[in-house]
Design an enzyme around this catalytic site. Structure first.
Site, PDB file in Angstrom:
ATOM      1  N   ASP A  68       0.350  -0.816  -0.232  1.00 44.01           N
ATOM      2  CA  ASP A  68      -0.079   0.230  -0.030  1.00 44.01           C
ATOM      3  C   ASP A  68       0.535   1.373   0.111  1.00 44.01           C
ATOM      4  O   ASP A  68       2.269   1.051   0.446  1.00 44.01           O
ATOM      5  CB  ASP A  68      -0.736  -0.156   0.700  1.00 44.01           C
ATOM      6  CG  ASP A  68      -2.256   1.221   1.086  1.00 44.01           C
ATOM      7  OD1 ASP A  68      -2.133   1.647   0.015  1.00 44.01           O
ATOM      8  OD2 ASP A  68      -2.386   1.561   2.262  1.00 44.01           O
ATOM      9  N   ASP A 113      -4.301  -1.540   5.238  1.00 45.46           N
ATOM     10  CA  ASP A 113      -4.479  -1.545   6.544  1.00 45.46           C
ATOM     11  C   ASP A 113      -6.064  -1.220   6.934  1.00 45.46           C
ATOM     12  O   ASP A 113      -6.381  -1.347   7.869  1.00 45.46           O
ATOM     13  CB  ASP A 113      -3.952  -0.441   7.259  1.00 45.46           C
ATOM     14  CG  ASP A 113      -4.092   0.807   6.192  1.00 45.46           C
ATOM     15  OD1 ASP A 113      -4.792   0.454   5.073  1.00 45.46           O
ATOM     16  OD2 ASP A 113      -2.954   2.057   6.075  1.00 45.46           O
ATOM     17  N   ASP A 161      -8.492  -4.480   2.344  1.00 41.55           N
ATOM     18  CA  ASP A 161      -7.510  -5.428   2.048  1.00 41.55           C
ATOM     19  C   ASP A 161      -7.796  -6.541   2.356  1.00 41.55           C
ATOM     20  O   ASP A 161      -6.604  -7.315   2.488  1.00 41.55           O
ATOM     21  CB  ASP A 161      -5.656  -4.220   2.764  1.00 41.55           C
ATOM     22  CG  ASP A 161      -5.656  -2.901   2.349  1.00 41.55           C
ATOM     23  OD1 ASP A 161      -5.503  -3.098   1.259  1.00 41.55           O
ATOM     24  OD2 ASP A 161      -5.756  -2.354   3.029  1.00 41.55           O
TER      25      ASP A 161
END
Length: 926
Positions: free
Chosen positions: A347, A661, A665
């Site tokens: 990410d 996070d 996800d």
């Protein structure tokens, strides 16, 4: 409403419309058969019965009993169980206590319990998803507002939301007033989203841009709104994530797969060898009972009973090392799995970047400034053309910074040496850059007290404040007026309202050419991935402000800010490149921002494409497989996109670590070979779905963990070489006894268990703490599918096993003949104890030699003092078995004379000498 109408409309909802955001409010009411007075209690009850409660449904998994039972499907444990049953039956038949059988059964049970403890961790990701649901919700039913349990919510309900509420279901806005929603748990992006009811969006808009819809599990930050529920339970976006999460099946790690294959090879090889030995024994006329004893001993010898425990300890040691490097391992096998990673999907926000907005570029009519510094720390330099300047010497810069500090609702807070902001990160960065220039934001706001304001909204795209100019600062131009209006926001919209500009230290008329120059500068910043804000001001005679006052403004300049990359990430990405690991960025952010950050970090290069979620949705599996080979940056992605990317990489043989996070996800984290959650910003859902948690949310920590994983796997290979090389030597020695006509098995099952658990186990534990090779991150990752015997390990074990057994067999023949001569106080059967002792002591030399491919004298002793301690302790324990009477009786050993012991020691050293000579020849050759 009639029941028939309700059923028909619910049929439409159960086959959900995919694009509620593309419908008008009136169309949504028609599709859901709902109206502004809300549903009636009767209709809501009918819909609840038909549609089910607004809850996430959990699929049944393996029960604890099933997990425990599965542990006994291991082929090596099954063979040991068979050995225990036969051995116990023979002992009971002969009236002896079945100590061998009991010892074997204890080992089998311990290994099964160890496997159960590693596998029985409850899956808590769905429980964490359920925890995101609010317990109660305000809803309009029967034309009155009331609170009901969230589980009772149905499609068509009209929900009422305000600041602090959690969104209880997916819904289409019908009314909104300055409504801002935090969707980071769902989309991964930290910035609040402005929601508007009267929008009608294109059908292909991704979740993060559906500004007229609300989603279950998100949080209302400010404002209020009314929304029409169109999806509940498992039909919500959160429910879809739960479905994806539960559809992902956990696979065995590479190490677990290799150990399964190892068990099959060992058991198959042992059974073949037993068949050969028994066949030859029958031809030689030996008794079936003697041959059965040989077979049982050979079966126990080939199984590395201590290996599971040693591997568990090695992984636990790796876990402790990783904690020291800011990574928390949630599942032990993940320690070794990290060493096999070939691709890291990361990410952007907070992992590759600091999750702190930082002003880096400033443009005024006269100058272009570059600003240095990190995060919200008010320390840095202002540069023009690479040269550091003094900000106070540039009035255009100071006026612009003052405008950003005053037209601001955030606060800059110091706690010791740590700086943070309270409020919007974008506004916090304006306070920080002003402080870097020596401006005290709080002090400036005191001498320019706010009188009135118009807050920022997504419709206006600007914020305005009126301050009283007390005449105590030079950071304004009063022009004889007591008040000053400051405006910040969209550069294009503010520029349209400007008639003047501040240039050449004076006011000038704003020409068309100047406007074009300003817009070009803003576009250049935006193309570099920056968020661009424009600033203007106007002296005012009154303390009030409205939209009519936001005209005839004077342009001050532009500020470009960005969530700056973490400084250590560039080096970490480079280390990945050197280690043969590919780094990909997968983010919900804008493509330009993602590409700019990725280029800055070295993840991608100029000209390489960015794949958006919209483009990805249009691809089939084959097209995606082709794309992931060359694309390093993915932007504006949804949860299913992340999952598809991971699956595509895995189809091509990549071993994937995935960071995340947010709730969005979780499916990809679970699907990835290694799921890595953020410890600071991560949701409980993402942490529960992951294998590892980063305590500092830092990409560089992943790279450090990969290094530790490679070290752990290297050490595991060392002690597997050690244990199995020794076991093969034991196996061949036992097999030779009946062929040599010695008339007895040299080792009992209990003695073999002692060697496999203690003599092998203690030095193997010490090998687990071997330090890593300094060049370990300069090699390409090993193929995750490679066999445990790959890269020479199999041939090493066979070679060492044969040499080991050859030395021991020679000793056994000599000892057998030598001990047949009667000596006072010494048992003629002590030749068996001499074989037992020689095997155990020889393994000590093997442990010392196996720790390095270099000569032992080239490997410093101080790097692993535990190994030397383990060798000494194990040797003393072996001597205790030979000379301590209770242990002699239990293990069936006999006292040895000094000459006997010297012979054993001499033969045991031969293996160490051979291994060192082999290393010396190899070094001379290469």
């Amino acid at each position: 409403m009639k029941g028939a109408i309700v059923s028909a409309s619910l049929t439409d909802v159960r086959q959900p419309i995919a694009h509620w955001h593309s419908l008008t409010v009136e169309e949504c009411h028609q599709q859901l058969d709902a109206h502004r007075n809300g549903l009636t209690a009767e209709v809501a009850a009918d819909r609840l019965a038909l549609y089910g409660p607004n809850e996430l449904v959990e699929q049944a998994g393996r029960s604890p009993l099933q997990i425990l039972w599965d542990q006994f499907a291991n082929i090596m444990l099954l063979m040991l169980l068979a050995v225990a049953v036969v051995s116990g039956a023979l002992d009971l038949r002969d009236g002896q206590f079945p100590k061998d059988a009991i010892a074997i059964l204890v080992i089998v049970v311990l290994n099964a319990v160890l496997g159960y403890l590693q596998e029985s961790r409850a899956e808590k990701a769905l429980a964490a998803l359920k925890g995101m649901a609010a317990p109660l919700v305000r809803v309009r039913r029967d034309n009155r507002d009331q609170e009901i349990p969230v589980a009772g919510l149905v499609p068509g309900d009209l929900i009422l939301l305000e600041a602090g509420d959690q969104v209880p279901a997916d819904a289409r806005l019908v009314e909104s007033a300055n409504l801002q929603v935090k969707e980071s748990a769902l989309t991964g992006e930290a910035e609040a989203v402005q929601k508007l009811a009267d929008q009608q969006l294109p059908t292909d808009v991704v979740i993060g841009d559906r500004t007229n819809c609300l989603f279950q599990g998100t949080e209302v930050l400010q404002g209020r709104g009314q929304a029409l529920v169109y999806a509940t339970g498992m039909n919500t976006e959160l429910g879809r994530i739960a479905t994806l999460l539960q559809s992902v099946e956990s696979e065995k790690t590479p190490l677990q797969q290799r150990l399964d294959k190892l068990g099959n090879v060992l058991v198959s090889g042992a059974l073949i060898l037993v068949a050969i030995v028994v066949g030859l024994g029958v031809l030689n006329g030996q008794s079936w009972e003697d041959l059965l004893s040989v077979g049982l001993s050979m079966a126990v010898a080939i199984v590395p009973e201590g290996l599971p425990a040693v591997i568990t300890v090695a992984l636990a040691i790796g876990t402790q090392r990783m904690v020291q490097r800011e990574s928390l391992i949630r599942r032990l096998p993940a320690v070794e799995t990290l060493g096999s990673v070939t691709t890291i999907c990361s990410d952007k926000t907070g992992t590759l970047t600091q999750n702190k907005m930082v002003v880096q570029q400033i443009h005024t009519l006269d100058h272009d400034f570059t600003v240095t510094g990190e995060g919200y720390v008010p320390a840095g330099h202002f540069l023009i053309g690479g040269e550091i300047i003094v900000p106070n010497d540039y009035r255009d810069l100071m006026l612009l910074l003052a405008a950003g500090a005053v037209c601001n609702d955030a606060a800059l807070v110091a706690s010791g040496e740590h700086w943070s902001i309270v409020g919007d990160p974008t506004e916090g960065s304006l306070l920080t850059v002003a402080a870097k220039a020596g401006i005290d934001p709080e002090g400036l706001q005191r001498v320019l007290p706010r009188q009135d304001e118009i807050p920022f909204t997504s419709e206006r795209k600007r914020m305005s404040v009126v301050v009283a100019d007390l005449g105590e600062t030079t950071l304004t131009i009063r022009e004889g007026q007591p008040y000053v209006l400051f405006v910040k926001g969209s550069a294009e919209l503010i520029l349209e309202r400007c008639q003047h500009c501040f240039g050449n230290a004076q006011l000038e008329s704003l020409t068309a050419a100047t406007r074009q120059q300003i817009l070009a500068a803003g576009e250049a910043m935006a193309s570099a991935g920056m968020r661009v804000l424009g600033f203007a001001y106007r002296p005012s005679a009154i303390a009030d402000v409205d939209e009519d006052a936001e005209t005839d403004l004077t342009w001050l300049g532009l500020m470009g800010q960005i969530d700056a990359p973490r400084p250590e990430v560039r080096e970490a990405v480079q280390r990945c490149r050197q280690a043969g690991i590919r780094t990909l960025m997968i983010t919900g952010d804008h493509p330009l921002t993602a590409q700019a950050i990725a280029r800055d970090l070295g993840i991608t290069e100029v000209g390489h494409p960015v794949l958006t979620g919209q483009q990805l949705s249009a691809m089939n599996g084959a097209e995606l497989d082709a794309a992931v080979r060359s694309v390093e940056v993915y932007a504006r992605v949804a949860p299913e996109h992340k999952l598809r990317i991971v699956e595509s990489l895995q189809r091509q043989g990549e071993f994937v670590a995935m960071t995340g996070d947010g709730v969005n996800d979780a499916p990809a984290l679970k699907q990835a070979n290694i799921g890595v959650a953020m410890g600071i910003t991560g949701t409980d859902v993402s942490k529960e779905a992951s294998d590892m948690v980063l305590l500092d949310d830092n990409f560089a920590t992943i790279v450090a963990a990969v290094e530790e994983g490679r070290i752990v796997y290297g050490n595991i290979r060392k002690f597997i070489k050690y244990i199995l090389g020794s076991n093969i030597g034991e196996l061949l020695t036992i097999a030779s006894a009946p062929l040599l006509g010695l008339g007895a098995v040299p080792l009992t099952p209990l003695q073999i268990l002692w060697m496999n658990l203690v003599t092998d186990g203690i030095p193997a534990l010490a090998l687990a703490v071997e330090p890593g090779d300094p060049t370990i991150m300069q090699r390409r990752p090993h193929n995750p599918q490679e066999s445990i015997f790959a890269r020479g390990l199999g041939t090493y074990m066979l070679r060492v096993g044969v040499v080991f057994s050859a030395f021991t067999i020679v000793l056994m023949v000599i000892a057998y003949q030598y001990t047949q001569v009667p000596l006072p106080g010494l048992d003629p059967k002590r030749w068996q104890t001499m074989v037992f002792t020689t095997l155990c002591l020889a393994q000590m030399g093997h442990a010392i030699a196996v720790r390095s491919d270099l000569l032992t004298i080239q490997t410093p002793m101080r790097t692993n003092p535990w190994l030397w301690l383990s060798v000494i302790v194990t040797a003393l324990l072996q001597l205790a078995l030979v000379y301590v009477s209770p242990l002699q009786k239990f293990f069936g050993t006999h006292s040895l004379s000094q000459l006997d012991l010297a012979i054993c020691l001499g033969f045991s050293l031969l293996l160490f000498v051979y291994l060192e000579a082999e290393k010396w020849v190899r070094q001379r050759r290469y």
